[in-house]
Design an enzyme around this catalytic site. Structure first.
Site, PDB file in Angstrom:
ATOM      1  N   SER A 295       0.868  -1.187   0.000  1.00 29.07           N
ATOM      2  CA  SER A 295       0.000   0.000   0.000  1.00 29.07           C
ATOM      3  C   SER A 295       0.898   1.228   0.000  1.00 29.07           C
ATOM      4  O   SER A 295       2.015   1.184   0.542  1.00 29.07           O
ATOM      5  CB  SER A 295      -0.865   0.024   1.263  1.00 29.07           C
ATOM      6  OG  SER A 295      -1.440   1.316   1.436  1.00 29.07           O
TER       7      SER A 295
ATOM      8  N   TYR B 186      -1.509  -0.629  10.503  1.00 28.51           N
ATOM      9  CA  TYR B 186      -1.650  -0.959   9.076  1.00 28.51           C
ATOM     10  C   TYR B 186      -0.404  -0.526   8.311  1.00 28.51           C
ATOM     11  O   TYR B 186       0.164  -1.306   7.535  1.00 28.51           O
ATOM     12  CB  TYR B 186      -2.899  -0.283   8.505  1.00 28.51           C
ATOM     13  CG  TYR B 186      -3.121  -0.596   7.036  1.00 28.51           C
ATOM     14  CD1 TYR B 186      -3.463  -1.877   6.630  1.00 28.51           C
ATOM     15  CD2 TYR B 186      -2.985   0.394   6.061  1.00 28.51           C
ATOM     16  CE1 TYR B 186      -3.655  -2.172   5.278  1.00 28.51           C
ATOM     17  CE2 TYR B 186      -3.184   0.116   4.724  1.00 28.51           C
ATOM     18  CZ  TYR B 186      -3.514  -1.170   4.331  1.00 28.51           C
ATOM     19  OH  TYR B 186      -3.707  -1.456   3.008  1.00 28.51           O
TER      20      TYR B 186
HETATM   21  P1  NAP Z   1     -11.403  -6.060   0.109  1.00 31.32           P
HETATM   22  O1  NAP Z   1     -12.338  -5.878  -1.006  1.00 31.32           O
HETATM   23  O2  NAP Z   1     -11.884  -5.868   1.510  1.00 31.32           O
HETATM   24  O3  NAP Z   1     -10.717  -7.491  -0.046  1.00 31.32           O
HETATM   25  C1  NAP Z   1      -9.920  -8.056   0.969  1.00 31.32           C
HETATM   26  C2  NAP Z   1      -9.803  -9.533   0.700  1.00 31.32           C
HETATM   27  O4  NAP Z   1      -8.984 -10.096   1.737  1.00 31.32           O
HETATM   28  C3  NAP Z   1     -11.143 -10.222   0.743  1.00 31.32           C
HETATM   29  O5  NAP Z   1     -11.214 -11.175  -0.302  1.00 31.32           O
HETATM   30  C4  NAP Z   1     -11.144 -10.922   2.080  1.00 31.32           C
HETATM   31  O6  NAP Z   1     -11.878 -12.147   2.003  1.00 31.32           O
HETATM   32  C5  NAP Z   1      -9.662 -11.223   2.272  1.00 31.32           C
HETATM   33  N1  NAP Z   1      -9.364 -11.414   3.683  1.00 31.32           N
HETATM   34  C6  NAP Z   1      -9.472 -10.496   4.682  1.00 31.32           C
HETATM   35  N2  NAP Z   1      -9.216 -11.080   5.875  1.00 31.32           N
HETATM   36  C7  NAP Z   1      -8.947 -12.396   5.602  1.00 31.32           C
HETATM   37  C8  NAP Z   1      -8.650 -13.525   6.405  1.00 31.32           C
HETATM   38  N3  NAP Z   1      -8.584 -13.436   7.740  1.00 31.32           N
HETATM   39  N4  NAP Z   1      -8.435 -14.710   5.808  1.00 31.32           N
HETATM   40  C9  NAP Z   1      -8.528 -14.826   4.459  1.00 31.32           C
HETATM   41  N5  NAP Z   1      -8.816 -13.799   3.636  1.00 31.32           N
HETATM   42  C10 NAP Z   1      -9.030 -12.603   4.213  1.00 31.32           C
HETATM   43  O7  NAP Z   1     -10.157  -5.072  -0.033  1.00 31.32           O
HETATM   44  P2  NAP Z   1      -9.145  -4.784  -1.246  1.00 31.32           P
HETATM   45  O8  NAP Z   1      -9.059  -3.333  -1.382  1.00 31.32           O
HETATM   46  O9  NAP Z   1      -9.473  -5.614  -2.417  1.00 31.32           O
HETATM   47  O10 NAP Z   1      -7.784  -5.276  -0.563  1.00 31.32           O
HETATM   48  C11 NAP Z   1      -6.861  -6.113  -1.198  1.00 31.32           C
HETATM   49  C12 NAP Z   1      -5.463  -5.700  -0.779  1.00 31.32           C
HETATM   50  O11 NAP Z   1      -5.199  -4.373  -1.229  1.00 31.32           O
HETATM   51  C13 NAP Z   1      -5.219  -5.679   0.734  1.00 31.32           C
HETATM   52  O12 NAP Z   1      -3.975  -6.279   1.020  1.00 31.32           O
HETATM   53  C14 NAP Z   1      -5.191  -4.195   1.081  1.00 31.32           C
HETATM   54  O13 NAP Z   1      -4.382  -3.916   2.206  1.00 31.32           O
HETATM   55  C15 NAP Z   1      -4.590  -3.635  -0.198  1.00 31.32           C
HETATM   56  N6  NAP Z   1      -4.867  -2.200  -0.394  1.00 31.32           N
HETATM   57  C16 NAP Z   1      -6.128  -1.751  -0.586  1.00 31.32           C
HETATM   58  C17 NAP Z   1      -6.342  -0.379  -0.738  1.00 31.32           C
HETATM   59  C18 NAP Z   1      -7.719   0.199  -0.948  1.00 31.32           C
HETATM   60  O14 NAP Z   1      -7.856   1.433  -0.889  1.00 31.32           O
HETATM   61  N7  NAP Z   1      -8.735  -0.624  -1.203  1.00 31.32           N
HETATM   62  C19 NAP Z   1      -5.252   0.507  -0.705  1.00 31.32           C
HETATM   63  C20 NAP Z   1      -3.979   0.008  -0.514  1.00 31.32           C
HETATM   64  C21 NAP Z   1      -3.786  -1.354  -0.372  1.00 31.32           C
HETATM   65  P3  NAP Z   1     -12.882 -12.727   3.123  1.00 31.32           P
HETATM   66  O15 NAP Z   1     -13.475 -11.566   3.861  1.00 31.32           O
HETATM   67  O16 NAP Z   1     -13.857 -13.525   2.333  1.00 31.32           O
HETATM   68  O17 NAP Z   1     -11.996 -13.583   3.977  1.00 31.32           O
END
Ligand code: NAP
Length: 263
Positions: free
Chosen positions: A142, A154
Site C-alpha cells: 500500500s 496498518y
Molecule cells: P477487500 O475488497 O476488503 O478485499 C480483501 C480480501 O482479503 C477479501 O477477499 C477478504 O476475504 C480477504 N481477507 C481479509 N481477511 C482475511 C482472512 N482473515 N483470511 C482470508 N482472507 C481474508 O479489499 P481490497 O481493497 O481488495 O484489498 C486487497 C489488498 O489491497 C489488501 O492487502 C489491502 O491492504 C490492499 N490495499 C487496498 C487499498 C484500498 O484502498 N482498497 C489501498 C492500498 C492497499 P474474506 O473476507 O472472504 O476472507
C-alpha cells in the site's frame, strides 16, 4: 481455454475487490486458479463464472488466514502443487486504529493476515518456483507503507511487505522467478467499509477503481517491474526514492556517535 503453459495462479483474498479482479484477469490470460478467502460461497460463485467464461480449472480454499490451522492447510495445498507458477498475496485488512485504543485482537489479526500469512505463503511456494526456475510472486502492499498518519499498525504491516519483497527480489536475482510489490493508493473496494471508514470522505480525484489498479499492476508485471505504483506518473521517482533511502542508510553507519552526542 486453460493454457497449460501458464500454470496455476494462487490468489488470496479473491472473494472481493482487488483479488476478485486479479482472478478474472488471470483467468482471461489462461491461468488455472486456486482462490483463497474466508467467504467460500463468494469464491465458489466466482469460480463457477470463471470456469464458464474462460474454460479454466478453478479450485477454492475457504480459509481464515489469521488462523494457524487454516494457514497451514493452504500452505500444504500450494506447496505440493507443482503446477503453481504465480502467487498473488493480496488478502489484507486495514484500519486507522491508533495504538492506545485499538482492539488488540484486531491489530493482531491484521498483522497475521497482512504479514504472517503473506510470509508463510511466499515461503510455501518459493522453493518450487526456484526449482522449476519460473513463475512470479506478487505482493500487494500500500502507499501507506510510506505514510503513518493513519496509524502505525496498518502502515507497519505494509512497510513490512515492501521491505520483505525488496529483499526477496534480491534473493531471486539471476533466476527466472519474478517478484513484484504493488502499491495501491485509495482503491474503491469493500476494504474501506471493513476498516470502518468511508471512501466518500476521500477526495474522489485520487480514488482508483480496482479494475484500473489491477490492469496497471499486470502491465507492470509483464514489463518486469519489481516495484509497481500505478498512480506514480514518473517512474524515475522509484529509483530516486530508493537512492535517497540507500544514501540515508549509509549515513547511519559510523564507528563513533555523531559530534552532537559527545560535545
Ligand atoms: P477487500 O475488497 O476488503 O478485499 C480483501 C480480501 O482479503 C477479501 O477477499 C477478504 O476475504 C480477504 N481477507 C481479509 N481477511 C482475511 C482472512 N482473515 N483470511 C482470508 N482472507 C481474508 O479489499 P481490497 O481493497 O481488495 O484489498 C486487497 C489488498 O489491497 C489488501 O492487502 C489491502 O491492504 C490492499 N490495499 C487496498 C487499498 C484500498 O484502498 N482498497 C489501498 C492500498 C492497499 P474474506 O473476507 O472472504 O476472507
Amino acid at each position: 481455454m486453460s493454457n497449460q503453459d501458464k500454470g496455476t495462479a494462487v490468489v488470496t483474498g479473491a472473494s472481493s475487490g482487488i483479488g476478485a479482479i486479479y482472478a478474472d484477469r488471470l483467468a482471461g490470460q489462461g491461468y488455472d486458479l486456486v482462490l483463497v478467502a474466508r467467504r467460500a460461497d463468494r469464491l465458489e460463485e466466482l469460480a463457477e463464472r470463471l470456469r464458464f467464461a474462460y474454460g479454466i480449472k478453478v479450485s477454492v480454499i475457504g480459509a481464515d488466514l489469521s488462523d494457524d490451522g487454516d494457514l497451514r492447510r493452504v500452505e500444504q495445498a500450494i506447496s505440493t502443487d507443482d503446477s503453481v507458477t504465480l502467487l498473488v498475496n493480496n488478502a489484507g485488512l486495514g484500519g486507522a486504529q491508533v495504538v492506545a485504543t485499538a482492539e488488540a485482537d484486531v491489530a493482531e489479526r491484521m498483522i497475521k493476515v497482512n504479514v504472517v500469512a503473506l510470509t508463510r505463503l511466499t515461503r510455501a511456494v518459493l522453493p518450487g518456483l526456484l526449482s522449476r526456475n519460473r513463475g512470479a510472486i506478487v505482493n500487494i502492499a500500500s502507499v501507506l507503507a510510506f505514510d503513518t498518519s493513519f496509524g502505525g499498525i496498518y502502515s507497519g504491516t505494509k512497510a513490512y511487505v515492501v521491505n520483505f519483497t525488496e529483499a526477496l527480489q534480491r534473493e531471486v536475482a539471476g533466476t527466472k522467478v519474478a517478484v513484484q510489490v504493488v502499491l495501491p493508493g485509495a482503491t474503491r473496494t469493500e476494504f474501506w467499509e471493513v476498516a470502518g471508514s468511508d471512501i466518500a470522505n476521500v477526495p474522489q480525484e485520487i480514488v482508483m477503481t480496482a479494475d484500473d489498479l489491477v490492469d496497471a499492476a499486470l502491465v507492470g508485471l509483464a514489463k518486469g517491474e519489481a516495484f509497481t505504483a500505478p498512480a506514480l506518473a514518473d517512474v524515475a521517482g522509484v529509483d530516486a526514492f530508493l537512492g535517497v533511502r540507500q544514501g540515508f542508510f549509509g549515513s547511519l553507519l559510523a564507528g563513533k556517535p555523531a559530534a552532537r552526542y559527545t560535545a
